[in-house]
Design a protein around this motif. Sequence first.
Motif, short mmCIF file in Angstrom:
data_model
loop_
_atom_site.label_atom_id
_atom_site.label_comp_id
_atom_site.label_asym_id
_atom_site.label_seq_id
_atom_site.Cartn_x
_atom_site.Cartn_y
_atom_site.Cartn_z
N SER A 187 3.39 9.29 34.09
CA SER A 187 2.25 10.14 34.45
C SER A 187 2.54 10.94 35.71
CB SER A 187 0.99 9.30 34.63
OG SER A 187 1.16 8.30 35.62
N ALA A 188 3.25 10.34 36.67
CA ALA A 188 3.60 11.05 37.90
C ALA A 188 4.65 12.12 37.64
CB ALA A 188 4.10 10.07 38.95
N LEU A 189 5.61 11.83 36.76
CA LEU A 189 6.70 12.76 36.48
C LEU A 189 6.24 13.94 35.61
CD1 LEU A 189 9.49 10.13 35.79
CD2 LEU A 189 9.43 11.73 37.70
N ARG A 190 5.46 13.65 34.59
CA ARG A 190 5.10 14.69 33.63
C ARG A 190 4.16 15.73 34.23
NH1 ARG A 190 0.48 13.40 29.19
NH2 ARG A 190 -1.14 12.64 30.58
N ALA A 191 3.49 15.41 35.34
CA ALA A 191 2.55 16.33 35.96
C ALA A 191 3.23 17.43 36.77
CB ALA A 191 1.57 15.56 36.84
N ALA A 192 4.56 17.34 36.92
CA ALA A 192 5.29 18.32 37.71
C ALA A 192 5.19 19.71 37.09
CB ALA A 192 6.75 17.91 37.85
N SER A 193 5.25 20.72 37.94
CA SER A 193 5.18 22.10 37.46
C SER A 193 6.42 22.49 36.66
CB SER A 193 5.02 23.05 38.65
OG SER A 193 3.84 22.78 39.37
N PHE A 194 7.57 21.93 37.04
CA PHE A 194 8.83 22.25 36.36
C PHE A 194 9.60 20.95 36.16
CE2 PHE A 194 13.43 23.46 36.70
CZ PHE A 194 13.51 24.20 35.53
N VAL A 195 9.88 20.62 34.90
CA VAL A 195 10.63 19.41 34.56
C VAL A 195 11.92 19.83 33.86
CG1 VAL A 195 10.64 17.23 33.31
CG2 VAL A 195 8.51 18.07 34.32
N ALA A 196 13.04 19.34 34.36
CA ALA A 196 14.34 19.65 33.77
C ALA A 196 15.06 18.36 33.42
CB ALA A 196 15.19 20.46 34.74
N LEU A 197 15.84 18.40 32.35
CA LEU A 197 16.74 17.32 31.97
C LEU A 197 18.16 17.85 32.12
CD1 LEU A 197 17.26 14.48 30.73
CD2 LEU A 197 17.18 15.59 28.49
N HIS A 198 18.95 17.23 32.99
CA HIS A 198 20.30 17.70 33.30
C HIS A 198 21.30 16.68 32.75
CE1 HIS A 198 23.42 18.84 36.64
NE2 HIS A 198 23.74 19.34 35.45
N ILE A 199 22.07 17.08 31.74
CA ILE A 199 23.01 16.16 31.10
C ILE A 199 24.35 16.86 30.87
CG2 ILE A 199 21.31 14.65 30.04
CD1 ILE A 199 21.54 16.26 27.49
N LYS A 200 25.38 16.05 30.69
CA LYS A 200 26.73 16.59 30.52
C LYS A 200 27.52 15.72 29.55
CE LYS A 200 29.72 16.14 33.91
NZ LYS A 200 30.43 16.35 35.21
N GLY A 201 28.30 16.37 28.69
CA GLY A 201 29.22 15.65 27.81
C GLY A 201 28.78 15.61 26.36
N ASP A 202 29.76 15.50 25.48
CA ASP A 202 29.47 15.45 24.05
C ASP A 202 28.70 14.20 23.65
OD1 ASP A 202 30.76 17.87 23.65
OD2 ASP A 202 32.69 16.95 23.17
N ASP A 203 28.93 13.10 24.37
CA ASP A 203 28.20 11.88 24.05
C ASP A 203 26.70 12.05 24.32
OD1 ASP A 203 28.74 12.11 26.77
OD2 ASP A 203 28.81 9.95 27.10
N LYS A 204 26.38 12.73 25.42
CA LYS A 204 24.97 12.98 25.72
C LYS A 204 24.37 13.97 24.73
CE LYS A 204 24.79 10.28 29.28
NZ LYS A 204 24.59 10.72 30.66
N LEU A 205 25.19 14.89 24.24
CA LEU A 205 24.71 15.83 23.23
C LEU A 205 24.30 15.10 21.96
CD1 LEU A 205 24.19 18.65 22.12
CD2 LEU A 205 26.65 18.83 21.63
N GLU A 206 25.11 14.14 21.55
CA GLU A 206 24.77 13.37 20.35
C GLU A 206 23.50 12.56 20.57
OE1 GLU A 206 26.18 13.67 17.35
OE2 GLU A 206 27.24 15.31 18.38
N THR A 207 23.35 11.98 21.76
CA THR A 207 22.12 11.25 22.08
C THR A 207 20.93 12.20 22.05
OG1 THR A 207 23.34 9.70 23.48
CG2 THR A 207 20.97 9.82 23.81
N LEU A 208 21.09 13.38 22.59
CA LEU A 208 20.02 14.37 22.62
C LEU A 208 19.60 14.77 21.21
CD1 LEU A 208 18.26 16.33 24.30
CD2 LEU A 208 20.16 17.95 24.20
#
Length: 237
Positions: A187-208
């Motif tokens: 609830s505290a995080l989702r209320a932010a004006s701008f939310v970004a997810l920063h990830i790197k790598g093919d393994d994270k792409l598959e998870t995404l």
Amino acid sequence: MSDVNWPVSVRPVLLGDAMLLAGQLTREVVTHLTVALTKRERASLAVSGGSTPKAFFELLSVAPLDWARVDVTLVDERWVDQRAPDSNERLVKQHLLQNGAARANFVGLRQAGSLDSRGQGACESALGGMTWPLDVVVLGMGNDGHTASFFPDAPELLEALGPDNPAKCIALTPASQPQRRVSLTFSALRAASFVALHIKGDDKLETLKKAVGNLDDVRAMPVRAFFRQSISVFWSP
């Protein structure tokens, strides 16, 4: 990435170079913080640990911001000494709170006391001194689909993800992790004006890909909770 069926709430920012991506994320974070500072006295930023954001932190540390008016905190933290190698606070102080950003006001989640007793209360109290709602949140993601300290095997997960939870932070004890954790609540995080997810790598792409393919089973992959609202996904190989 053309095979990803992006939810309408997700804005993908996909670049082939990690430094270019860090630069793009930096520019957008700076823009949002600058706008926030035109509207109120202070701006607030919550960041994640791990190796992925180091380049972003270093670029952000030299950004032309009125850093003395910016509050910085963590999305989550291990309940370890702040000098420990796996402390997110240590990472942020080494890579972000340098140069101009050294003037920012840092609010750590690891407070004195045990997490069972006064530690969590002290964390909540410290966070209360910041400007809320947060202006910018930068999340990370694990290969199990966790974000912040919302691990699938944490007994406290449903409470942490509660959309109406009034708390700003919560203690979590996932069995898969060697240390106890403290995290900002969903609830505290989702209320932010701008939310970004920063990830790197093919393994994270598959998870995404797996995560956005089925938004209903949030407990299996808690990061899915954030894909139901406006979020920008920054990915590079």
